[in-house]
Write an enzyme that holds these catalytic residues in place. Sequence first.
Site, PDB file in Angstrom:
ATOM      1  N   TYR A 141       0.637  -1.437  -0.057  1.00  0.00           N
ATOM      2  CA  TYR A 141       0.063  -0.036  -0.306  1.00  0.00           C
ATOM      3  C   TYR A 141       0.593   1.333   0.078  1.00  0.00           C
ATOM      4  O   TYR A 141       0.124   2.287  -0.856  1.00  0.00           O
ATOM      5  CB  TYR A 141      -0.410   0.344   1.364  1.00  0.00           C
ATOM      6  CG  TYR A 141      -2.262  -0.460   1.273  1.00  0.00           C
ATOM      7  CD1 TYR A 141      -1.500  -1.970   0.462  1.00  0.00           C
ATOM      8  CD2 TYR A 141      -3.560  -0.669   1.726  1.00  0.00           C
ATOM      9  CE1 TYR A 141      -3.052  -3.255   0.966  1.00  0.00           C
ATOM     10  CE2 TYR A 141      -4.361  -0.969   1.183  1.00  0.00           C
ATOM     11  CZ  TYR A 141      -4.826  -2.422   0.641  1.00  0.00           C
ATOM     12  OH  TYR A 141      -5.241  -3.136   0.903  1.00  0.00           O
ATOM     13  N   LYS A 186       3.773 -15.147   3.722  1.00  0.00           N
ATOM     14  CA  LYS A 186       4.262 -15.886   1.714  1.00  0.00           C
ATOM     15  C   LYS A 186       5.193 -16.286   1.711  1.00  0.00           C
ATOM     16  O   LYS A 186       6.253 -16.137   0.509  1.00  0.00           O
ATOM     17  CB  LYS A 186       3.827 -15.694   0.203  1.00  0.00           C
ATOM     18  CG  LYS A 186       4.095 -16.454  -1.163  1.00  0.00           C
ATOM     19  CD  LYS A 186       2.745 -17.826  -0.849  1.00  0.00           C
ATOM     20  CE  LYS A 186       2.388 -17.635  -2.758  1.00  0.00           C
ATOM     21  NZ  LYS A 186       2.347 -19.528  -2.554  1.00  0.00           N
ATOM     22  N   ASP A 219      -2.103 -18.728   1.224  1.00  0.00           N
ATOM     23  CA  ASP A 219      -3.235 -19.090   0.207  1.00  0.00           C
ATOM     24  C   ASP A 219      -3.255 -20.476   1.193  1.00  0.00           C
ATOM     25  O   ASP A 219      -4.779 -20.659   0.903  1.00  0.00           O
ATOM     26  CB  ASP A 219      -2.581 -20.285  -0.925  1.00  0.00           C
ATOM     27  CG  ASP A 219      -0.999 -20.767  -1.107  1.00  0.00           C
ATOM     28  OD1 ASP A 219      -0.448 -20.520   0.742  1.00  0.00           O
ATOM     29  OD2 ASP A 219      -0.443 -21.064  -2.040  1.00  0.00           O
ATOM     30  N   ASP A 243      -6.059  -7.586   4.064  1.00  0.00           N
ATOM     31  CA  ASP A 243      -7.418  -7.029   3.637  1.00  0.00           C
ATOM     32  C   ASP A 243      -7.785  -7.476   2.673  1.00  0.00           C
ATOM     33  O   ASP A 243      -9.160  -7.476   3.307  1.00  0.00           O
ATOM     34  CB  ASP A 243      -6.954  -5.775   2.353  1.00  0.00           C
ATOM     35  CG  ASP A 243      -8.386  -4.794   1.226  1.00  0.00           C
ATOM     36  OD1 ASP A 243      -8.458  -4.486   2.751  1.00  0.00           O
ATOM     37  OD2 ASP A 243      -7.619  -4.584   0.268  1.00  0.00           O
ATOM     38  N   ASP A 247     -12.050  -9.520   4.695  1.00  0.00           N
ATOM     39  CA  ASP A 247     -13.454  -9.396   3.852  1.00  0.00           C
ATOM     40  C   ASP A 247     -13.910 -10.924   3.441  1.00  0.00           C
ATOM     41  O   ASP A 247     -15.352 -11.224   3.698  1.00  0.00           O
ATOM     42  CB  ASP A 247     -13.148  -8.732   2.310  1.00  0.00           C
ATOM     43  CG  ASP A 247     -13.270  -7.741   2.087  1.00  0.00           C
ATOM     44  OD1 ASP A 247     -13.378  -6.532   3.144  1.00  0.00           O
ATOM     45  OD2 ASP A 247     -14.124  -6.702   0.989  1.00  0.00           O
TER      46      ASP A 247
HETATM   47  C1  IPM Z   1     -10.030  -1.747   4.594  1.00  0.00           C
HETATM   48  C2  IPM Z   1     -10.376  -0.958   2.622  1.00  0.00           C
HETATM   49  C3  IPM Z   1      -9.161   0.244   2.843  1.00  0.00           C
HETATM   50  C4  IPM Z   1      -7.836  -1.120   2.180  1.00  0.00           C
HETATM   51  C5  IPM Z   1      -9.572   0.655   0.843  1.00  0.00           C
HETATM   52  C6  IPM Z   1     -11.008   1.791   1.386  1.00  0.00           C
HETATM   53  C7  IPM Z   1      -7.951   1.918   0.784  1.00  0.00           C
HETATM   54  O1  IPM Z   1     -10.523  -1.928   2.050  1.00  0.00           O
HETATM   55  O2  IPM Z   1      -9.774  -1.425   5.079  1.00  0.00           O
HETATM   56  O3  IPM Z   1      -9.909  -2.969   4.352  1.00  0.00           O
HETATM   57  O4  IPM Z   1      -8.038  -1.376   1.486  1.00  0.00           O
HETATM   58  O5  IPM Z   1      -7.486  -1.162   3.363  1.00  0.00           O
HETATM   59 MG    MG Z   2     -10.757  -4.343   2.569  1.00  0.00          MG
END
Ligand code: IPM
Ligand code: MG
Length: 354
Positions: A141, A186, A219, A243, A247
């Site tokens: 990032y 990894k 993975d 990240d 999710d």
């Molecule tokens: C998160 C989001 C952010 C990230 C984006 C909005 C920049 O996906 O907080 O997980 O990738 O960190």
């Molecule tokens: Mg995110």
Amino acid sequence: MTLSVVTLPGDGVGPEVTAQATRVLQAISELLNLSIEIHEALIGGAALDSVGNPLPAQTLEYCRSANAIFLGAVGGPKWANAKVELRPEQGLLGLRKALGLFANLRPIKIHPALMDTSVLRPELLKGVDILMVRELTGGLYFGKRGRSTSYAFDTCEYSVREIERISRLAGNLAKTRRGKVTSVDKANVLDTSRLWRDTVDQVFAAEFADIELEHIYVDAAAMYLLSRPADFDVLLTENMFGDILSDEASMLSGSLGLLPSASLGADGPGLFEPIHGSAPDIAGQGIANPCGAILSISMLLRHSLDQPQAADAVEQAVAGVLEAGLRTSDLATIEGNTISTTTFGDEVLSRLSL
Ligand code: IPM
Ligand code: MG
């Protein structure tokens, strides 16, 4: 003493969920007889549209002097083709970096009333209680990057110092939980991952001999989150892996809209936000799930305002709404129990007590 909280509603469903989170914060401050000044400021696309900068200097100044910051969400298709420095996400990334918020905590628990809403079978979900600890100010990032018409690159960089401080935090958090840390990397391919693994080993050998430490490849981690999620306690990751995996892990709970997060630095204010994004497809319809946002207020009360009892009260009120069978549309399985974002907020408020 007056405490100050900055709210950054941002884009898409951000303002809708922030409105409910703010109501809960106001209500709890009245119950506690605590003076909290809430100050709203611009970030992301909303800030770009109004002042041409996703992180206006004034917003940063408010945030620096606050006790805590709440953020709704940033981003949306309207700004998708903008140059990197003119993207809404830069507002959030810039804020994380400027405030040194290197640790992102994402707790994942399955509420008993939602066992049937998850994508996984209930028997796999029994006992799931994961704390993701994601490094937030390093890696891909924030590495060197560039793009021409025919070529682009992003670099992943980590220093020992960056890995040490997030490992130490994960170790300390594991002490307050089941005493296990799973570090994700990894290391079979990447140098940053090999440094990550060696540094984590050194920190744990020197400081956390009583914590069980395991290493897994990213993975495999993606697979185990679905095949044996209850085996994880603290899941320690670098920025990008965290990240993606957070999710994925949110799906265990039934909806991305349910989960809160806290981003913390060595000192200064923490930043609290639901882990979901701006969800432009449902923005403005009053149907977004405000749970993740309201539970982020609980984390804000716990981590930045030192009000653990109030934090528990917010969690209990949210649990009460879910137990009553009330759901926003992302979770509704039975016709007739679907409520709007604002009604969900009303239901939380009516159950809030210390
Ligand atoms: C998160 C989001 C952010 C990230 C984006 C909005 C920049 O996906 O907080 O997980 O990738 O960190
Ligand atoms: Mg995110």
